[in-house]
Motif scaffolding. Structure first.
Motif, PDB file in Angstrom:
ATOM      1  N   LEU A 181       0.838  -1.302  -0.192  1.00 16.06           N
ATOM      2  CA  LEU A 181       0.161   0.050   0.184  1.00 16.06           C
ATOM      3  C   LEU A 181       0.897   1.269  -0.068  1.00 16.06           C
ATOM      4  O   LEU A 181       0.345   2.262  -0.369  1.00 16.06           O
ATOM      5  CB  LEU A 181      -0.714   0.086   1.263  1.00 16.06           C
ATOM      6  CG  LEU A 181      -2.054  -0.994   1.095  1.00 16.06           C
ATOM      7  CD1 LEU A 181      -2.745  -1.171   2.596  1.00 16.06           C
ATOM      8  CD2 LEU A 181      -2.995  -1.048   0.012  1.00 16.06           C
ATOM      9  N   TYR A 182       2.102   1.201   0.570  1.00 16.74           N
ATOM     10  CA  TYR A 182       3.072   2.281   0.696  1.00 16.74           C
ATOM     11  C   TYR A 182       3.556   2.577  -0.908  1.00 16.74           C
ATOM     12  O   TYR A 182       4.121   1.399  -1.240  1.00 16.74           O
ATOM     13  CB  TYR A 182       3.987   2.462   1.799  1.00 16.74           C
ATOM     14  CG  TYR A 182       3.314   2.482   3.156  1.00 16.74           C
ATOM     15  CD1 TYR A 182       3.526   3.734   3.701  1.00 16.74           C
ATOM     16  CD2 TYR A 182       2.790   1.360   3.865  1.00 16.74           C
ATOM     17  CE1 TYR A 182       2.881   4.074   4.881  1.00 16.74           C
ATOM     18  CE2 TYR A 182       2.224   1.753   5.253  1.00 16.74           C
ATOM     19  CZ  TYR A 182       2.408   3.056   5.842  1.00 16.74           C
ATOM     20  OH  TYR A 182       1.980   3.169   6.958  1.00 16.74           O
ATOM     21  N   ASP A 183       3.620   3.847  -1.253  1.00 14.95           N
ATOM     22  CA  ASP A 183       4.241   3.919  -2.552  1.00 14.95           C
ATOM     23  C   ASP A 183       3.745   3.142  -3.797  1.00 14.95           C
ATOM     24  O   ASP A 183       4.632   2.594  -4.125  1.00 14.95           O
ATOM     25  CB  ASP A 183       5.712   4.102  -2.253  1.00 14.95           C
ATOM     26  CG  ASP A 183       6.602   4.642  -3.570  1.00 14.95           C
ATOM     27  OD1 ASP A 183       6.232   5.760  -3.971  1.00 14.95           O
ATOM     28  OD2 ASP A 183       7.584   4.105  -4.103  1.00 14.95           O
ATOM     29  N   HIS A 184       2.584   3.084  -3.794  1.00  7.77           N
ATOM     30  CA  HIS A 184       1.937   2.404  -4.906  1.00  7.77           C
ATOM     31  C   HIS A 184       1.300   3.397  -5.978  1.00  7.77           C
ATOM     32  O   HIS A 184       0.148   3.512  -5.776  1.00  7.77           O
ATOM     33  CB  HIS A 184       0.933   1.541  -4.279  1.00  7.77           C
ATOM     34  CG  HIS A 184       0.523   0.388  -5.211  1.00  7.77           C
ATOM     35  ND1 HIS A 184      -0.420   0.510  -6.198  1.00  7.77           N
ATOM     36  CD2 HIS A 184       0.799  -0.950  -5.250  1.00  7.77           C
ATOM     37  CE1 HIS A 184      -0.444  -0.507  -6.911  1.00  7.77           C
ATOM     38  NE2 HIS A 184       0.101  -1.453  -6.210  1.00  7.77           N
ATOM     39  N   PRO A 185       2.067   3.796  -7.116  1.00  6.90           N
ATOM     40  CA  PRO A 185       1.322   4.662  -7.826  1.00  6.90           C
ATOM     41  C   PRO A 185       0.077   4.269  -8.586  1.00  6.90           C
ATOM     42  O   PRO A 185      -0.690   5.044  -8.807  1.00  6.90           O
ATOM     43  CB  PRO A 185       2.514   4.900  -8.857  1.00  6.90           C
ATOM     44  CG  PRO A 185       3.775   4.566  -8.135  1.00  6.90           C
ATOM     45  CD  PRO A 185       3.511   3.714  -7.113  1.00  6.90           C
ATOM     46  N   PRO A 186       0.017   3.228  -8.887  1.00  2.90           N
ATOM     47  CA  PRO A 186      -1.343   2.626  -9.509  1.00  2.90           C
ATOM     48  C   PRO A 186      -2.501   2.878  -8.546  1.00  2.90           C
ATOM     49  O   PRO A 186      -3.529   3.345  -9.030  1.00  2.90           O
ATOM     50  CB  PRO A 186      -1.019   1.211  -9.985  1.00  2.90           C
ATOM     51  CG  PRO A 186       0.328   1.031 -10.253  1.00  2.90           C
ATOM     52  CD  PRO A 186       0.754   1.912  -9.012  1.00  2.90           C
ATOM     53  N   LEU A 187      -2.400   2.480  -7.201  1.00  3.77           N
ATOM     54  CA  LEU A 187      -3.450   2.583  -6.317  1.00  3.77           C
ATOM     55  C   LEU A 187      -3.756   4.211  -6.188  1.00  3.77           C
ATOM     56  O   LEU A 187      -5.052   4.525  -6.063  1.00  3.77           O
ATOM     57  CB  LEU A 187      -3.100   1.780  -5.028  1.00  3.77           C
ATOM     58  CG  LEU A 187      -4.071   2.011  -3.997  1.00  3.77           C
ATOM     59  CD1 LEU A 187      -5.473   1.510  -4.423  1.00  3.77           C
ATOM     60  CD2 LEU A 187      -3.812   1.353  -2.666  1.00  3.77           C
ATOM     61  N   ARG A 188      -2.714   4.697  -6.012  1.00  5.25           N
ATOM     62  CA  ARG A 188      -3.133   6.379  -5.828  1.00  5.25           C
ATOM     63  C   ARG A 188      -3.536   6.923  -7.012  1.00  5.25           C
ATOM     64  O   ARG A 188      -4.327   7.750  -6.840  1.00  5.25           O
ATOM     65  CB  ARG A 188      -1.718   6.858  -5.208  1.00  5.25           C
ATOM     66  CG  ARG A 188      -0.812   6.620  -4.189  1.00  5.25           C
ATOM     67  CD  ARG A 188      -1.949   6.776  -3.045  1.00  5.25           C
ATOM     68  NE  ARG A 188      -2.554   8.062  -2.621  1.00  5.25           N
ATOM     69  CZ  ARG A 188      -2.325   8.691  -1.604  1.00  5.25           C
ATOM     70  NH1 ARG A 188      -2.036   8.293  -0.672  1.00  5.25           N
ATOM     71  NH2 ARG A 188      -3.176   9.798  -1.642  1.00  5.25           N
ATOM     72  N   ALA A 189      -3.101   6.498  -8.184  1.00 10.77           N
ATOM     73  CA  ALA A 189      -3.708   7.314  -9.341  1.00 10.77           C
ATOM     74  C   ALA A 189      -5.119   6.949  -9.519  1.00 10.77           C
ATOM     75  O   ALA A 189      -6.190   7.760  -9.821  1.00 10.77           O
ATOM     76  CB  ALA A 189      -2.923   6.733 -10.559  1.00 10.77           C
ATOM     77  N   ALA A 190      -5.582   5.630  -8.941  1.00 13.44           N
ATOM     78  CA  ALA A 190      -6.996   5.261  -9.147  1.00 13.44           C
ATOM     79  C   ALA A 190      -7.844   5.804  -8.164  1.00 13.44           C
ATOM     80  O   ALA A 190      -9.064   6.063  -8.530  1.00 13.44           O
ATOM     81  CB  ALA A 190      -6.916   3.607  -8.808  1.00 13.44           C
TER      82      ALA A 190
ATOM     83  N   GLY B  27      -4.310  -4.846   5.355  1.00 10.41           N
ATOM     84  CA  GLY B  27      -4.094  -3.363   5.391  1.00 10.41           C
ATOM     85  C   GLY B  27      -5.206  -2.696   4.596  1.00 10.41           C
ATOM     86  O   GLY B  27      -5.327  -1.451   5.050  1.00 10.41           O
ATOM     87  N   LEU B  28      -5.716  -3.126   3.535  1.00  5.13           N
ATOM     88  CA  LEU B  28      -6.721  -2.435   3.057  1.00  5.13           C
ATOM     89  C   LEU B  28      -8.252  -2.400   3.587  1.00  5.13           C
ATOM     90  O   LEU B  28      -8.867  -1.608   3.865  1.00  5.13           O
ATOM     91  CB  LEU B  28      -7.275  -3.386   1.738  1.00  5.13           C
ATOM     92  CG  LEU B  28      -6.379  -3.465   0.692  1.00  5.13           C
ATOM     93  CD1 LEU B  28      -6.539  -4.292  -0.716  1.00  5.13           C
ATOM     94  CD2 LEU B  28      -6.446  -1.926   0.018  1.00  5.13           C
TER      95      LEU B  28
END
Length: 462
Positions: free
Chosen positions: A14-23, A64-65
């Motif tokens: 979950l930390y430093d996850h660009p695809p998740l943050r972009a979504a 974590g989710l």
């Protein structure tokens, strides 16, 4: 506001996850999805050690989710079919995915893009999720990739490293999206007894401990076999429970020669990925052929089995191979010397050794494993392709008192000091104390002579 799917692959964090943050930036709801890919299983890459570590990672990711109001959706089957199925169930507008470098990953991405676009959905592929520098972002003037590490490292070091992204505070998953039960390592058999724990929580704890009390000595101690002074972060980088961008940024903030040497090893990881991205066939074919007529599994079966089981009669080789069997992991220096012993001293096809490593290594990674094996075999990017790592010389340098050997070869635990590296030279009484420990499968001079004749040129005995 719309719904997005985030397909997790080798980025289980979950930390430093660009695809998740972009979504999450534009979507009303997000489906965090992991597909247990039948293509990977069919190719033989779903081995017990990695499946166990993966199970840990998925359970930790789901936990974590859930702390953030979400959950992980797990499916099994063909990745493209399952992603499209979930996208339809969620009425998702787009799918986010981390870029990867293997030929299989490229085919999967192309198939997924076509299938999604046919349904009116978009695929977003994100770079610098599993690498620090995007493969192909730095190239020499005369080629599409670097074949020598040092000039690559100079340009790699000069690249801007993106900022680290925080883990999201909340993840809202649309209702009604079914999921399989999370896998568990308890349901698996054939695991290495000392296999490490997987998951982002364990990875972040290990990284923090390493930067706090390990990395400072790395430059001086990274080849110390008995000292076990490496980070052991490779499984977490392989499964993506740690971001290589975050690892490099935090190491550079720590600073010092040890951190610099450690960052250089992360650069080697990116180096192999840019090479494989440019030359996908190098996963199974010589990058630079030497026209070797390797001994095959059929013709060299007894020698290969002795190597696999840690019974070659060369204690430092056997200690390393037994560490692999017990932990599903091996010290980097030990990987080099055991690979050299198989490929050059025994003159066995490097692919035989690479397959064995991939069966057991929890960090078994096509780019690193195959291309490091080629480097050692002299068919890859080594600028001294005919060097041979002498196991006795390597033991004298990196396990001078024999502590590493005594840790992993119990037959030799009563042999004090450096004599443990040459048990065939012991007196009768001491030799009897080693039980059924075997004599060497081959003399080093004989192995070196065979390799020299095979390559028809001078070699370096290092």
């Amino acid at each position: 506001m719309y719904v997005s799917v985030v397909l997790f692959t080798a980025d289980l964090r979950l930390y430093d996850h660009p695809p998740l943050r972009a979504a999450l930036e534009g979507a009303r709801q997000v489906v965090p999805l992991f597909v247990r890919d039948t293509g990977v299983t069919g190719a033989g890459f779903a081995t017990p050690n990695r499946l166990a570590f993966l199970a840990d990672c998925l359970r930790d990711l789901d936990a974590g989710l859930r702390r953030r109001g979400g959950r992980l959706v797990v499916r099994s089957g063909d990745v493209v079919e399952e992603v499209c199925r979930v996208a339809t169930e969620a009425d998702a507008d787009e799918v986010h995915l981390a870029a990867d470098v293997s030929a299989y990953a490229h085919r999967r991405e192309q198939r997924l893009r076509r299938a999604l676009e046919a349904d009116g959905r978009r695929l977003h592929v994100h770079d610098t999720v599993t690498t620090v520098v995007t493969p192909g972002a730095v190239t020499p003037a005369s080629s599409d990739h670097f074949a020598v590490f040092t000039p690559y490292f100079r340009q790699w070091s000069a690249q801007h490293v993106r900022d680290v992204r925080d883990a999201p505070r909340a993840v809202r998953v649309p209702p009604g999206i079914g999921s399989e039960e999370l896998p568990s390592r308890a349901a698996l058999s054939g695991l290495s007894p000392g296999l490490a724990e997987g998951g982002e929580t364990a990875g972040r704890e290990r990284l923090a401990a390493w930067l706090r009390s390990g990395v400072a000595a790395y430059e001086d101690r990274h080849d110390d076999l008995a000292g076990d002074a490496t980070s052991r972060l490779s499984p977490h980088l392989h499964f993506g429970t740690l971001s290589p961008v975050e690892v490099v940024r935090r190491a550079r903030l720590t600073g010092g020669p040890g951190a610099e040497a450690f960052v250089r090893q992360i650069a080697w990881r990116d180096f192999h990925r840019q090479l494989l991205a440019a030359r996908p066939a190098a996963a199974g074919a010589d990058y630079r052929t030497k026209h070797d007529h390797w001994r095959s599994e059929r013709t060299a079966w007894d020698d290969i089995e002795a190597w696999r089981q840690g019974r070659t009669g060369y204690p430092v080789v056997d200690a390393a191979m037994r560490q692999l069997l017990h932990e599903g992991w091996m010290h980097n220096r030990a990987r080099l010397l055991t690979a050299s012993f198989l490929a050059k001293t025994l003159y066995v096809d490097w692919r035989v050794g690479a397959r064995h490593f991939l069966r057991l290594l929890v960090d078994g990674d096509v780019a690193n494993n195959q291309l490091n094996w080629q480097w050692v075999a002299g068919t890859g990017t080594d600028t001294r392709p005919n060097r041979v790592l002498n196991p006795l010389a390597q033991a004298g340098r990196h396990d001078p008192d024999g502590a590493y050997v005594r840790r992993w070869v119990p037959e030799l635990r009563d042999i004090a000091g450096p004599a443990v590296h040459e048990p065939w030279k012991l007196g009768a009484a001491d030799r009897a104390r080693t039980g059924d420990y075997p004599d060497p499968v081959i003399g080093l001079a004989e192995g070196l002579s065979r390799f020299r004749q095979a390559r028809a040129r001078d070699t370096d005995d290092d």
